[in-house]
Design a protein around this motif. Structure first.
Motif, short mmCIF file in Angstrom:
data_model
loop_
_atom_site.label_atom_id
_atom_site.label_comp_id
_atom_site.label_asym_id
_atom_site.label_seq_id
_atom_site.Cartn_x
_atom_site.Cartn_y
_atom_site.Cartn_z
N PHE A 11 -5.20 6.53 1.05
CA PHE A 11 -5.08 6.64 2.72
C PHE A 11 -4.28 5.32 3.18
CE2 PHE A 11 -8.20 9.69 1.90
CZ PHE A 11 -7.97 10.54 2.97
N HIS A 17 -11.04 1.18 6.61
CA HIS A 17 -9.58 0.64 6.52
C HIS A 17 -10.14 -0.88 6.80
CE1 HIS A 17 -5.71 -1.05 7.14
NE2 HIS A 17 -6.21 -1.60 8.50
N ARG A 25 -9.69 3.47 -1.76
CA ARG A 25 -10.30 2.63 -0.93
C ARG A 25 -11.45 3.23 -0.50
NH1 ARG A 25 -7.91 3.17 4.72
NH2 ARG A 25 -9.79 4.34 4.97
N GLY A 80 0.76 -1.36 0.05
CA GLY A 80 -0.08 -0.07 -0.01
C GLY A 80 0.80 1.24 -0.01
N GLY A 102 1.02 3.38 2.34
CA GLY A 102 1.52 3.50 3.50
C GLY A 102 2.78 2.70 3.87
#
Ligand SMILES: Cc1ncc(C[n+]2csc(CCOP(=O)(O)OP(=O)(O)O)c2C)c(N)n1
Length: 310
Positions: free
Chosen positions: A166, A233, A229, A134, A136
């Motif tokens: 995100f 989450h 997304r 991802g 992140g």
């Protein structure tokens, strides 16, 4: 490709309902909105290639041969799941399908995938390895260590960044300072390509090029697939920190709806075929849920089975 994208979407929508009804044992992460990335990439692989999917890539597992029935069984903690009841989550591997199970520690799959790619080289094989990370996850040490090793050894590795804006609640503006994540490829001395992650055909074409490059000894590629997304989450998160207009603008670009329109325009997807696919998926999901719910729980005496390799 359309069938697998829709199968994954319907599978996950049903999983959300099951989760809300308390019929799953673990938390639930979905890849709703990521289907074009998961299908476009996995569709490009040959049977011998190895894939290591993450938590947004259920569609890739289905493309590789895993069935909704065993994944629901996994989510329900049943013995028929790939983890044989030791996990009620998406740590799903299958050596038969040449699929490495997800490692929960974000980034940790990259060195593993680099190792699998190294094995391809050592054994004189032609297979390539494809894994995901991802936005992140690109900030974690394993990303650097795994990718740098693959770059230096020119390993047949394809790393797909699923840039979905995100990382939990952290927006990309707080995640990296470079203009585009794919620009990092320059620092590793490898190929880097950015692609529209909501366009399954573009993702597929980009992945095919990377695979060909890796298979012919060119080394790794970094692909940045830009997507969104569109849910929280995980299903215990309502994504209230995501600006509503941003979410809405991406929902308008839904990858399945876009592909459906494109196929219809080309005359490939007729109303009749669409109806047939919808019915087939509905039946498959229904029988998968029944299979999972009627399958046995793991036996206590099997607790230590498959924990260590002989
Ligand atoms: C090393 C590590 N730190 C934290 C977590 C908890 N965690 C799981 S997913 C996630 C966010 C990952 O964001 P990103 O890499 O952008 O992927 P996305 O979930 O958006 O697809 C976090 C913080 C973890 N699993 N592993």
């Amino acid at each position: 490709m359309y069938y697998y994208m829709l199968l994954s979407r319907e599978f996950e929508l049903r999983a959300i309902a099951l989760y809300r009804q308390g019929r799953l044992v673990g938390p639930l992460y979905t890849g709703i909105g990521h289907e074009a990335v998961a299908v476009g990439t996995s569709w490009a692989l040959a049977a011998d290639d190895v894939i290591a999917p993450m938590h947004r890539d259920m569609a890739a597992r289905f493309v590789r041969g895993m069935t909704p029935a065993v994944v629901y069984a996994q989510y329900m903690g049943r013995a028929a799941g790939p983890s044989r009841g030791k996990d009620g989550n998406h740590h799903l591997g299958s050596m038969r399908d040449r699929m490495i199970g997800f490692v929960s520690h974000i980034g940790a799959l990259i060195p593993v995938a680099a190792g699998v790619a190294l094995a391809s080289r050592i054994t004189g094989s032609k297979y390539v390895t494809l894994t995901y990370i991802g936005d992140g996850g690109t900030s974690i040490g394993d990303f650097h260590e795994g990718l740098n090793f693959a770059a230096v050894r020119k390993l047949p590795l394809i790393l797909v960044i699923e840039n979905n804006q995100f990382a939990y609640s952290t927006p990309v503006s707080h995640q990296y300072a470079c203009k585009r994540l794919v620009d990092r490829a320059v620092g590793y001395g490898i190929r880097g390509v950015q692609v529209d992650g909501n366009d399954v055909l573009a993702v597929h074409a980009t992945t095919c090029e990377a695979i060909e490059f890796a298979r012919t000894g060119g080394g790794p590629s970094l692909i940045e697939a830009r997507t969104m997304r569109v849910r929280g989450h995980s299903e215990n998160d309502d994504a209230s920190y995501v600006p509503r207009d941003l979410l809405e603008s991406w929902r308008q670009r839904d990858p399945i709806a876009a592909f459906r329109r494109r196929l219809a325009e080309c005359g490939i997807l007729t109303d009749e075929i669409e109806k047939e696919i919808d019915q087939r998926i509905e039946q498959e999901i229904q029988s998968a849920v029944s299979f999972a719910e009627s399958s046995p729980w793991p036996r206590v005496e099997d607790t230590c089975k498959d924990v260590y390799s002989n």
